[in-house]
Enzyme design. Structure first.
Site, short mmCIF file in Angstrom:
data_model
loop_
_atom_site.label_atom_id
_atom_site.label_comp_id
_atom_site.label_asym_id
_atom_site.label_seq_id
_atom_site.Cartn_x
_atom_site.Cartn_y
_atom_site.Cartn_z
N TYR A 188 13.71 31.92 4.98
CA TYR A 188 12.44 32.54 5.36
C TYR A 188 12.40 32.89 6.85
O TYR A 188 12.94 32.17 7.68
CB TYR A 188 11.28 31.59 5.08
CG TYR A 188 10.91 31.53 3.61
CD1 TYR A 188 10.54 32.69 2.92
CD2 TYR A 188 10.91 30.32 2.93
CE1 TYR A 188 10.20 32.62 1.58
CE2 TYR A 188 10.55 30.25 1.60
CZ TYR A 188 10.20 31.40 0.93
OH TYR A 188 9.85 31.34 -0.38
N ARG A 240 -10.66 0.00 14.60
CA ARG A 240 -10.55 0.84 13.41
C ARG A 240 -11.63 0.36 12.44
O ARG A 240 -12.69 0.93 12.37
CB ARG A 240 -9.14 0.73 12.82
CG ARG A 240 -8.87 1.67 11.69
CD ARG A 240 -7.38 1.73 11.33
NE ARG A 240 -6.86 0.46 10.81
CZ ARG A 240 -5.60 0.28 10.39
NH1 ARG A 240 -4.74 1.27 10.45
NH2 ARG A 240 -5.20 -0.88 9.92
N LYS A 276 0.84 -1.20 0.00
CA LYS A 276 0.00 0.00 0.00
C LYS A 276 0.88 1.25 0.00
O LYS A 276 2.07 1.18 0.31
CB LYS A 276 -0.89 -0.01 1.24
CG LYS A 276 -0.08 -0.06 2.54
CD LYS A 276 -0.95 -0.43 3.73
CE LYS A 276 -0.11 -0.46 5.00
NZ LYS A 276 -0.82 -1.07 6.12
#
Ligand SMILES: *Cc1c(COP(=O)(O)O)cnc(C)c1O
Length: 826
Positions: A721, A593, A496
């Site tokens: 940044y 789940r 997967k």
């Protein structure tokens, strides 16, 4: 040509069956590598995971008629009247105690027919490079026979030595061992007259009691050599050689030696070496600057000096040496093509090996070979190119592009779609990228044809970040888990999420090849993609969306069913035809789940019994805490609950199903609960989730990028940044080509993440940007273009994950799709 009787005698075997005398030209040990069935003698060798005896019928069907076996498998019956094996009526069969030993004995016999000088090369590192370089260096004067690639194992050595023929004037064979007692076998096959001991390092230490034992075992190769070439500077080697009184030609940087290195001075990518030989000081310029290459080249120089080659000639030849590519890689290229770039090994056996690699890629597109003239084969052109044509034919190519005047002369030998060009330039002038689409292309040419230009023309320009996937390490890991299972336990491999980020069908194909029993993906589309790329293994889909059941059936996928809603969607989509659909029932035993509860089992059984077109292939459950010992009691509770629920289901169904509940961590922790199948995931990709046996796994993925620019930053300036990288002193800052859009998590910013450059860990400086980030490389001598390792062998992905509070699963699957995957075998 050896007769069957002679072979039987040499191998101390008995003739089980004789049909007629066939010629024996080729030794075959791997049923997949068949080239010339009629002239092959197959040795059925039992490995830890594969047994050659399982392939006798298949090989017979392909035309092989001669076999060396240890036994006749039960399924191959003998005819009562003739006594012949029914499935192999025209075969010659020799029975021996050990097929591997027989292979070695036959090669040793073959070796004994030749009186030429033969170099045996062993050591921990550098064997293949020293062999390849020495071959290049000796080529102007000799007809060299050498081990193909790094064929140096118990099987590889006999196959290498079998290549010896009357044209050869010198042999170079490497020998590699991983356990005590292996070298004596190899010595008997190689029978070296000269030796090279490259060096001793930690490789395979675990197979030996001590380093000393390992050195002594390796030295067994040199028991009868006239001369051993080695470097005195490795004390363990020097002591062992002295103790065994092996005659030697030595070189050293520190001690008195035959060849004494006085100094070596790097100049850019090259090195000037000053040495003293026979009292004379001389200089040599070599085209390398790294330590390993210097050591390798000095072994070769020692041999050339001893052969009394003038220094000018040595200089010329050494200067032409080029790095040896050690592995076959498949790289993405233009228009959906893949390239296998194998431009260094330009002999016949190298061609056969590379074509094998090509043939075993399951991609749907055409398979193309781009090949130059073969130089230095030791054969006449006519024989050579008819053999090339034969190999090409056996490997079922779709197309040949041949480059060179010699090969072009023999056009008529090749009966397949082919194009011929007199030179690389001629090909490149005619090259139109659009005429290639979805092909897998093997590129193989002698150095002087400069096929790197062809590689460059095909290569897709991508940014310099790649995930390298080591296919051999993957197989190693598969076998590590296999070794923990009973032979009858099946393996479902979880591929997967793009095979945990490693690439999907490439991995699936390898698993199919290595006989995994099942694959599992998360979504229907992932399964469809595997099918479209030629994967035929059964595939479970763990999260089938209700609207994907038509596709599931169309592509023979097998859905996980975890609720009545999804079961109904599945039933509703069943076609009228008689095809049955395999499904997998998920049981919730505590993960909470997906999955059915115990109370729901009678209802499932009832529905399934009313729908004979649906077959429950397996029932399974998932452990919530297998990776942590802390949860062992809970895991055990889940397992016993699962056993009970599955038994209930089977009883009510009236048939049994495959039962499975262990993931990678579970396999290590609860081997007694492997049931009928296990589901291997992260372990295959090199992460041992219980963290108790990590050392036994090999690293599969290496995420790499390159330095784009290096800047000198003054104290007080800031980088990146939000001006988060503050230089408190003068700094050298390298910008590297990976950012959070590639999967390099933003949480690695500001010193949390460290990357490997030039052997040093450099911390991230300031914030991670989208496509790049900056690292502190002060004092490391880093320059633009230098390679950078994000994670891999030397940078543990487990530690890296921990540093930002996550798990390796997330880092692996986060490597974004735009990062090019490169698959290689060693
Ligand atoms: C992903 C997954 C596995 C594999 O787990 P690993 O920890 O990677 O071995 C096994 N079973 C199920 C149901 C999964 O979703």
């Amino acid at each position: 040509m050896l007769s069957l009787e002679e072979i039987t005698k040499v191998t101390a075997g008995t003739i089980l069956q004789f049909s007629q005398n066939y010629s024996v030209q080729y030794l075959l040990t791997d049923s997949r590598k068949i080239l010339h069935p009629a002239g092959s003698l197959f040795f059925a060798i039992k490995g830890s995971f594969n047994d050659g005896h399982d392939y006798l019928e298949t090989l017979y069907a392909k035309g092989v008629r001669q076999f060396v076996v240890e036994y006749i498998p039960d399924i191959l019956k003998k005819d009562d009247q003739t006594g012949l094996v029914v499935a192999l009526p025209e075969a010659n069969i020799i029975q021996v105690k050990s097929s591997l030993k027989a292979l070695q004995q036959l090669a040793a016999f073959h070796r004994s027919l030749f009186q030429i000088p033969v170099f045996g090369i062993t050591g921990s590192n550098g064997k293949t490079i020293v062999k390849e370089w020495l071959s290049q260096l000796l080529n102007p004067d000799e007809m060299v026979v050498k081990s193909p690639r790094s064929y140096n194992s118990q099987i590889g050595v006999p196959l290498s030595v079998w290549q010896l023929n009357d044209n050869h004037t010198i042999g170079l064979f490497e020998a590699g061992i991983s356990q005590p007692d292996e070298m004596e076998n190899l010595r008997q096959v190689i029978k070296p007259t000269f030796g090279i001991f490259t060096n001793i390092g930690p490789a395979h230490d675990q197979g030996f009691i001590s380093r000393k034992e390992k050195v002594n075992e390796k030295l067994k190769l040199f028991q009868e050599v006239e001369l051993l070439f080695y470097c005195l500077d490795q004390k363990e080697v020097q002591e062992a050689v002295a103790a065994q009184q092996i005659p030697a030609f030595t070189w050293s940087r520190h001690l008195p030696a035959d060849l004494q290195i006085l100094s070596s001075t790097p100049i850019g990518n090259e090195t000037t070496i000053l040495f003293k030989y026979k009292g004379v000081e001389q200089g040599l310029h070599v085209p390398f600057a790294d330590e390993a290459s210097l050591e390798n080249v000095l072994h070769c120089v020692a041999v050339l000096l001893w052969r009394q080659l003038p220094i000018e000639e040595i200089q010329q030849r050494v200067y032409k040496l080029t790095p040896v590519a050690m592995r076959l890689e498949m790289k993405e290229a233009i228009n959906g093509c893949y390239l296998i770039d194998d431009t260094y090994n330009n002999d016949l056996s190298g061609l056969a090996i590379a074509l094998d690699f090509l043939q075993h890629q399951p991609r749907q597109g055409k398979k193309v070979l781009i090949l130059s003239d073969l130089l230095e084969s030791g054969l006449g052109d006519e024989v050579l190119y008819s053999q090339v044509a034969e190999i090409v034919k056996a490997k079922q190519l779709d197309k040949l592009i041949a480059i060179g005047e010699k090969i072009s002369q023999y056009q008529s030998e090749f009966d397949l779609d082919s194009q011929f060009y007199s030179s690389t330039t001629a090909f490149l002038n005619a090259f139109t990228p659009d005429s290639f689409r979805n092909e897998t292309i093997l590129i193989k040419g002698a150095r002087k044809f400069e096929f790197e230009k062809i590689v460059a023309a095909f290569q897709r320009k991508v940014h310099g970040t790649v995930l390298e996937v080591n296919m051999d390490a993957l197989v190693h890991n598969l076998n590590f888990y296999r070794a923990k299972l009973k032979p009858e336990t099946k393996i479902m491999v979880m591929v997967k999420a793009f095979a945990y980020g490693s690439g999907s069908y490439e991995i699936a194909n390898l698993l199919q090849f290595h006989r995994a029993d099942y694959l599992a993906v998360a979504y229907t589309d992932e399964g469809v993609q595997l099918r479209e790329n030629g994967i035929t293994l059964p595939i479970m889909v763990m999260n089938p969306s209700p609207d994907s059941f038509t596709k599931i059936q169309q592509f023979h996928l097998e859905p996980e069913i975890y609720s009545f809603e999804i079961l109904e969607a599945c039933l509703a989509a069943l076609p009228d035809q008689n095809a049955t659909l395999n499904i997998h029932i998920k049981l919730d035993t505590g993960m909470h789940r997906l999955g059915f509860t115990e109370a729901e089992i009678p209802e499932i059984a009832k529905i399934i019994k009313a729908n004979p077109k649906i077959h429950i292939a397996s029932a399974f459950s998932h452990l919530a805490g297998a990776d942590e010992a802390f949860h062992n009691d809970y895991s055990k509770l889940q397992i016993s609950k699962f056993r009970k629920m599955a038994a209930g289901l089977e009883e009510q169904l009236g048939y049994s199903v495959i039962k499975h509940t262990l993931n990678s961590a579970g396999i290590v922790r609860f081997p007694e609960d492997q049931l009928d199948m296990v589901r291997l995931g992260i372990g295959l990709y090199g992460v041992e989730a219980t963290n108790t046996e990590q050392k036994s796994l090999r690293t599969v993925g290496t995420l790499k990028t390159t330095v784009s620019q290096v800047k000198q930053i003054r104290a007080g300036e800031t980088v990146g940044y939000s001006r988060r990288g503050i230089a408190t002193e003068d700094k050298e800052i390298a910008t590297i080509a990976i950012g959070y859009a590639d999967g390099y998590d933003r949480r690695f910013g500001n010193g949390v993440g460290k990357v490997l450059i030039n052997g040093h860990l450099a911390p991230v400086f300031g914030n991670v940007c989208m496509d790049m980030c900056m690292v502190d490389v002060t004092g490391l001598g880093v320059k633009a273009g230098d390679p950078v390792v994000i994670f891999g062998e030397e940078v543990s992905i487990t530690k890296l994950a921990k540093s930002i509070g996550t798990i390796p699963y997330e880092l692996l699957t986060n490597v974004s799709a735009r990062v090019k995957r490169v698959f290689y075998s060693e």
